[in-house]
Write a protein that holds these residues in place. Structure first.
Motif, PDB file in Angstrom:
ATOM      1  N   SER A 103      12.877  -7.710  -7.198  1.00 11.20           N
ATOM      2  CA  SER A 103      10.958  -6.800  -6.578  1.00 11.20           C
ATOM      3  C   SER A 103      10.259  -5.706  -6.761  1.00 11.20           C
ATOM      4  CB  SER A 103      10.936  -7.279  -4.951  1.00 11.20           C
ATOM      5  OG  SER A 103      10.981  -8.182  -4.556  1.00 11.20           O
ATOM      6  N   MET A 104       9.794  -5.603  -7.956  1.00 11.40           N
ATOM      7  CA  MET A 104       8.739  -4.180  -8.517  1.00 11.40           C
ATOM      8  C   MET A 104       7.014  -4.094  -8.050  1.00 11.40           C
ATOM      9  SD  MET A 104      11.241  -3.314 -11.523  1.00 11.40           S
ATOM     10  CE  MET A 104      10.282  -3.615 -13.211  1.00 11.40           C
ATOM     11  N   LEU A 105       6.224  -3.148  -8.498  1.00  7.00           N
ATOM     12  CA  LEU A 105       5.175  -3.429  -8.391  1.00  7.00           C
ATOM     13  C   LEU A 105       4.605  -4.712  -8.706  1.00  7.00           C
ATOM     14  CD1 LEU A 105       2.457  -2.588  -6.875  1.00  7.00           C
ATOM     15  CD2 LEU A 105       2.335  -1.180  -9.063  1.00  7.00           C
ATOM     16  N   LEU A 106       5.068  -4.413 -10.509  1.00  6.60           N
ATOM     17  CA  LEU A 106       4.517  -6.134 -11.013  1.00  6.60           C
ATOM     18  C   LEU A 106       5.253  -7.457 -11.320  1.00  6.60           C
ATOM     19  CD1 LEU A 106       2.526  -3.193 -13.579  1.00  6.60           C
ATOM     20  CD2 LEU A 106       1.329  -4.308 -11.923  1.00  6.60           C
ATOM     21  N   SER A 107       6.096  -7.279 -10.489  1.00  9.54           N
ATOM     22  CA  SER A 107       7.027  -8.244 -11.280  1.00  9.54           C
ATOM     23  C   SER A 107       8.114  -8.773  -9.922  1.00  9.54           C
ATOM     24  CB  SER A 107       7.849  -8.328 -12.407  1.00  9.54           C
ATOM     25  OG  SER A 107       8.725  -6.940 -11.480  1.00  9.54           O
ATOM     26  N   ARG A 108       8.104 -10.047  -9.997  1.00 12.25           N
ATOM     27  CA  ARG A 108       9.066 -10.902  -8.983  1.00 12.25           C
ATOM     28  C   ARG A 108      10.136 -11.576  -9.692  1.00 12.25           C
ATOM     29  NH1 ARG A 108       7.025  -7.330  -6.667  1.00 12.25           N
ATOM     30  NH2 ARG A 108       5.773  -7.430  -4.297  1.00 12.25           N
ATOM     31  N   ARG A 109      11.495 -11.140  -9.654  1.00 11.64           N
ATOM     32  CA  ARG A 109      12.655 -11.494 -10.706  1.00 11.64           C
ATOM     33  C   ARG A 109      13.443 -12.834  -8.992  1.00 11.64           C
ATOM     34  NH1 ARG A 109      15.204 -11.415 -15.583  1.00 11.64           N
ATOM     35  NH2 ARG A 109      17.371 -12.793 -14.937  1.00 11.64           N
ATOM     36  N   TRP A 110      13.588 -14.233  -9.782  1.00 16.41           N
ATOM     37  CA  TRP A 110      14.444 -14.703  -8.665  1.00 16.41           C
ATOM     38  C   TRP A 110      15.478 -15.005  -9.985  1.00 16.41           C
ATOM     39  CZ3 TRP A 110       9.476 -15.012  -7.707  1.00 16.41           C
ATOM     40  CH2 TRP A 110       9.056 -14.746  -6.424  1.00 16.41           C
ATOM     41  N   GLU A 111      16.971 -15.588  -9.078  1.00 12.01           N
ATOM     42  CA  GLU A 111      17.876 -15.938  -9.967  1.00 12.01           C
ATOM     43  C   GLU A 111      18.465 -17.451  -9.327  1.00 12.01           C
ATOM     44  OE1 GLU A 111      20.600 -12.854 -10.707  1.00 12.01           O
ATOM     45  OE2 GLU A 111      18.996 -11.345 -11.893  1.00 12.01           O
ATOM     46  N   ARG A 112      19.096 -17.932 -10.209  1.00 16.55           N
ATOM     47  CA  ARG A 112      19.327 -19.371 -10.160  1.00 16.55           C
ATOM     48  C   ARG A 112      18.599 -20.306  -8.604  1.00 16.55           C
ATOM     49  NH1 ARG A 112      23.235 -15.556 -10.428  1.00 16.55           N
ATOM     50  NH2 ARG A 112      23.521 -15.058  -8.102  1.00 16.55           N
ATOM     51  N   LEU A 113      17.326 -20.334  -9.579  1.00 15.45           N
ATOM     52  CA  LEU A 113      16.779 -21.040  -8.305  1.00 15.45           C
ATOM     53  C   LEU A 113      15.257 -22.114  -8.410  1.00 15.45           C
ATOM     54  CD1 LEU A 113      14.168 -20.540  -5.622  1.00 15.45           C
ATOM     55  CD2 LEU A 113      12.174 -19.568  -7.481  1.00 15.45           C
ATOM     56  N   GLU A 114      16.600 -23.622  -7.709  1.00 20.95           N
ATOM     57  CA  GLU A 114      15.987 -25.269  -8.452  1.00 20.95           C
ATOM     58  C   GLU A 114      16.353 -25.639  -9.698  1.00 20.95           C
ATOM     59  OE1 GLU A 114      12.121 -26.062  -7.521  1.00 20.95           O
ATOM     60  OE2 GLU A 114      12.109 -25.185  -5.395  1.00 20.95           O
ATOM     61  N   GLY A 115      18.031 -24.710 -10.380  1.00 18.65           N
ATOM     62  CA  GLY A 115      19.149 -25.183 -11.115  1.00 18.65           C
ATOM     63  C   GLY A 115      18.013 -24.315 -12.420  1.00 18.65           C
ATOM     64  N   LEU A 116      18.062 -23.011 -11.915  1.00 20.06           N
ATOM     65  CA  LEU A 116      16.915 -22.447 -13.293  1.00 20.06           C
ATOM     66  C   LEU A 116      17.490 -20.782 -12.908  1.00 20.06           C
ATOM     67  CD1 LEU A 116      13.410 -23.328 -12.673  1.00 20.06           C
ATOM     68  CD2 LEU A 116      15.089 -24.449 -14.318  1.00 20.06           C
ATOM     69  N   LYS A 117      18.317 -20.705 -14.391  1.00 22.39           N
ATOM     70  CA  LYS A 117      19.118 -19.198 -14.184  1.00 22.39           C
ATOM     71  C   LYS A 117      17.998 -18.045 -13.602  1.00 22.39           C
ATOM     72  CE  LYS A 117      20.807 -16.618 -17.496  1.00 22.39           C
ATOM     73  NZ  LYS A 117      21.813 -15.766 -19.247  1.00 22.39           N
ATOM     74  N   SER A 118      16.632 -17.990 -14.486  1.00 23.61           N
ATOM     75  CA  SER A 118      15.675 -17.288 -13.467  1.00 23.61           C
ATOM     76  C   SER A 118      14.269 -17.100 -13.527  1.00 23.61           C
ATOM     77  CB  SER A 118      15.976 -15.560 -14.574  1.00 23.61           C
ATOM     78  OG  SER A 118      15.558 -15.992 -16.174  1.00 23.61           O
TER      79      SER A 118
END
Length: 136
Positions: A103-118
């Motif tokens: 989590s950064m001010l201008l972005s959020r990154r999820w990994e391995r979410l609903e079968g997606l890499k990122s």
């Protein structure tokens, strides 16, 4: 009374913005013809079909293909969302209780979410979220 009516009008105006564009699962891992069927006729096609650009009423799509399947996509919404989760809901991704890996001010990154890499949701100002990058 006027305040209640004003709030109701604002809520009704916001409903289309918060609704679902369509499911990202109709795109990722699919062939170009399947993606065309889901999103519509491409606005442009890259050399050798490596990428396709699409437009919907609410968003612009850039889809990259490798091995004949959609492996990456960037969705840019014409109207931004109040939070990353609302933007994800618009393409039918529900993080539920899964927290972002970064989590950064201008972005959020999820990994391995609903079968997606990122899945990365981006904001220009930290308040309105309008771009999602997906990798299969």
């Amino acid at each position: 009374m006027k305040k209640t009516l004003a709030m109701l009008v604002l809520a009704l105006i916001a409903l289309p913005v918060l609704g679902k564009d369509f499911s990202i699962h109709q795109v990722m891992g699919k062939t170009s013809s399947q993606v065309d069927a889901a999103i519509g006729k491409p606005l442009s096609i890259g050399e050798g079909g490596a990428f396709r650009e699409y437009g919907t009423k609410r968003s612009g799509w850039y889809v990259r293909f490798a091995g004949g399947k959609a492996t990456m996509a960037t969705v840019t919404f014409r109207t931004a969302f109040p939070n990353p989760e609302s933007a994800l809901a618009a393409i039918d991704i529900k993080p539920g209780k899964q927290k972002p890996a970064k989590s950064m001010l201008l972005s959020r990154r999820w990994e391995r979410l609903e079968g997606l890499k990122s899945v990365v949701v981006r904001s220009l100002d930290g308040k309105r979220w309008d771009t999602i990058e997906i990798e299969k």
